[in-house]
Each structure stands twice: as C-alpha cells, then as structure tokens.
Write an enzyme that holds these catalytic residues in place. Structure first.
Site, mmCIF file in Angstrom:
data_model
loop_
_atom_site.group_PDB
_atom_site.id
_atom_site.type_symbol
_atom_site.label_atom_id
_atom_site.label_comp_id
_atom_site.label_asym_id
_atom_site.label_seq_id
_atom_site.Cartn_x
_atom_site.Cartn_y
_atom_site.Cartn_z
ATOM 1 N N ASP A 1 -2.344 -1.076 10.754
ATOM 2 C CA ASP A 1 -2.573 -1.135 9.304
ATOM 3 C C ASP A 1 -3.243 -2.427 8.858
ATOM 4 O O ASP A 1 -3.712 -2.515 7.717
ATOM 5 C CB ASP A 1 -1.247 -0.992 8.547
ATOM 6 C CG ASP A 1 -0.753 0.442 8.478
ATOM 7 O OD1 ASP A 1 -1.523 1.358 8.837
ATOM 8 O OD2 ASP A 1 0.405 0.649 8.062
ATOM 9 N N LYS B 1 0.849 -1.189 0.000
ATOM 10 C CA LYS B 1 0.000 0.000 0.000
ATOM 11 C C LYS B 1 0.885 1.240 0.000
ATOM 12 O O LYS B 1 2.067 1.190 0.363
ATOM 13 C CB LYS B 1 -0.940 0.035 1.216
ATOM 14 C CG LYS B 1 -0.236 0.083 2.584
ATOM 15 C CD LYS B 1 0.195 1.455 3.054
ATOM 16 C CE LYS B 1 0.911 1.405 4.401
ATOM 17 N NZ LYS B 1 1.585 2.677 4.765
#
Length: 279
Positions: free
Chosen positions: A133, A12
């Site tokens: 996350d 990401k």
C-alpha cells in the site's frame, strides 16, 4: 537552526477490493479503487545526527519493527546520507484497522526525507519494498491499484463524505489474506465504470471487498458495525481493506456528522469519525 517539517499522513479506504489470485511468491494480485481521506496521523521531522523515532498516541516500537523507522532508514541508506533525522509520530488512527495508517506514515516519511535531504531518487521502488500500500500514498490522490498494489492509475472522483467506524479489533492483513487463501474465493475485477457512475450520481455503489466475508465470519463485532451503518440511513457500507474499520457514504458533511453522533450512542467505545476524500 535545524529544519523542521510537519506533515499529515492521510488514511485511505478501498472503494472496492478484488483479490484476483495469489502469486508463487505469496503476494496477491489486486484490483482496488483507493482514496485518501481527511483523517490521518501527524508526523514531525527534524535533521539530526542519528535516526530516532518517538511515538505518541499508541504503544508502538520505535526501532526496525516500525515501518516509519524502516522507511527513514531505507531512504538514508539509498541516498548515502551519513547523518539522520529525529521523527515524532503522533498516532491518531486505530492500529491494524484497514485504513493504511502505517503505509501512509511510511510514504510520508519517504517524501519528508527527500525534502530534508534532496536527491534525484525515485521513491516508488523504495515504497514498494516497504509494503504493497505504500506506493499509493506517494501519488496523493485516488487511484486504481493493480498488480500487487504497485501499478497505480490516478482516477478523478467527486468529493465524497464518509463515516468510519472501528470496533477496536486489530486484524492483521496477513491473517485476512490467509483466510481468503484457505477459502479459495478469489474474485473478478471490480466493475470500475459502474462504481464511478454510482459515486458520481450518489447511487448505491456496486463495490465489494473480497476479504470481508472471511473476516466478518471470524469477527461478528464487524458485522454488527456494518448492520448499524445500514440502519443509520448511510449508503453502501463496507469493510475497508483487511479490516476492521468499516465505512459508509453520506450525501453531505452535515449528514455524516449527524450519523457519527448516532453511531457513538450505539458504540460509545468505538472509534467513529466523519471524513471526506482528498483531491
């Protein structure tokens, strides 16, 4: 025959990361636009009598010190599974680099084990317990992350082409947030509507990364990467997460590929790659 699953764990980037404050428990409050990418790690899962982990491509621990192992262990315990799983992690992303590799591997592990050992369990609490996350990678699309990262709102984005460069510097998230705490330079929420407008119309993007100034000050090699990204004609260069990976936007896949070749000539020892966002 044992069931074998092969899964891709996407990286990401943060298209903006605001750290708005710190809580009494030490967790930080965030406002960040996160997007999954077409580059990442690969994992293989096979039903087995016990839990084992093998890692290729990096020198990583294969026990409770590894987030993949802890994710599998957490699921097996929560689902009251008495057998195990044989996991192979093929590490392709740079370590401690701000692109969420470990968190993505952990989320992918949770989803794979739920497929191997079905249950009605909500994976979100388990993911949150593993790291801020990790929940993002369960939803498998761009999202606005708030709270400590666990409050996720899916966001529709156009496909974006990016170039990523990592100088080989490992930056721990713990250090990056500590340096921010020491400076006290917390930030306001991202101008999300302006960011989305700029991304849609291929304009310079008014995002920022609250962690970047303190990290770049301590690691001039990251500043050099950001400067070179600007010089290649790419737009809106920024450090992702706690670093040290930096990225910039390209208009097309062809432009991204050409920029990677230029950057590899500048930085022959750096990890350089083109990528695009996943829907």
């Amino acid at each position: 025959m044992s069931q074998i699953l092969q899964r891709f764990a996407p990286a990401k980037v943060n298209l903006g990361l605001s750290v708005t404050g710190v809580l009494d428990n030490g967790y930080h409050t965030l406002h960040s636009l996160m997007v999954p990418l077409s580059v990442g790690d690969d994992l293989t899962f096979e039903v087995a009598d016990v839990l084992t982990l093998q890692v290729t491509g990096a020198d990583l621990p294969t026990d409770e010190r590894n987030l993949v192992y802890r994710a599998a262990q957490a699921y097996l315990r929560a689902a009251d599974i008495k057998t195990g799983v044989r996991i192979t992690l093929h590490k392709k992303l740079p370590l401690a680099s701000g692109v969420g590799g470990g968190s993505s591997d952990a989320a992918t592990t949770l989803m794979a084990l739920k497929e191997l050992y079905p249950s009605s369990m909500d994976l979100h609490p388990l993911a949150t317990s593993l790291g801020a996350d990790v929940p993002f990678f369960l939803i498998q699309q761009a999202a606005l992350a708030e709270g400590i990262g666990e409050k996720l709102t899916p966001v529709e984005l156009p496909e974006l082409h990016l170039v990523l460069v990592n100088p080989g510097t490992e930056v721990s998230a713990r250090d990056a947030y500590l340096w921010l705490d020491q400076s006290g330079e917390f930030t306001a929420e991202l101008p999300l509507s302006n960011i989305l407008h700029a991304l849609k119309h291929r304009l310079n993007v008014p995002y920022f990364n609250a962690l970047e100034p303190a990290v770049v000050t301590r690691h001039p090699e990251i500043a050099a990467v950001l400067q070179t990204l600007r010089e290649t004609g790419l737009t809106s260069p920024m450090m992702s997460g706690s670093g040290s990976t930096c990225f910039a936007l390209a208009r097309t896949a062809k432009e991204a590929g050409q920029a990677v070749q230029i950057l590899k000539s500048h930085f022959p020892m750096h990890w350089c790659t083109a990528a695009h966002t996943l829907a």
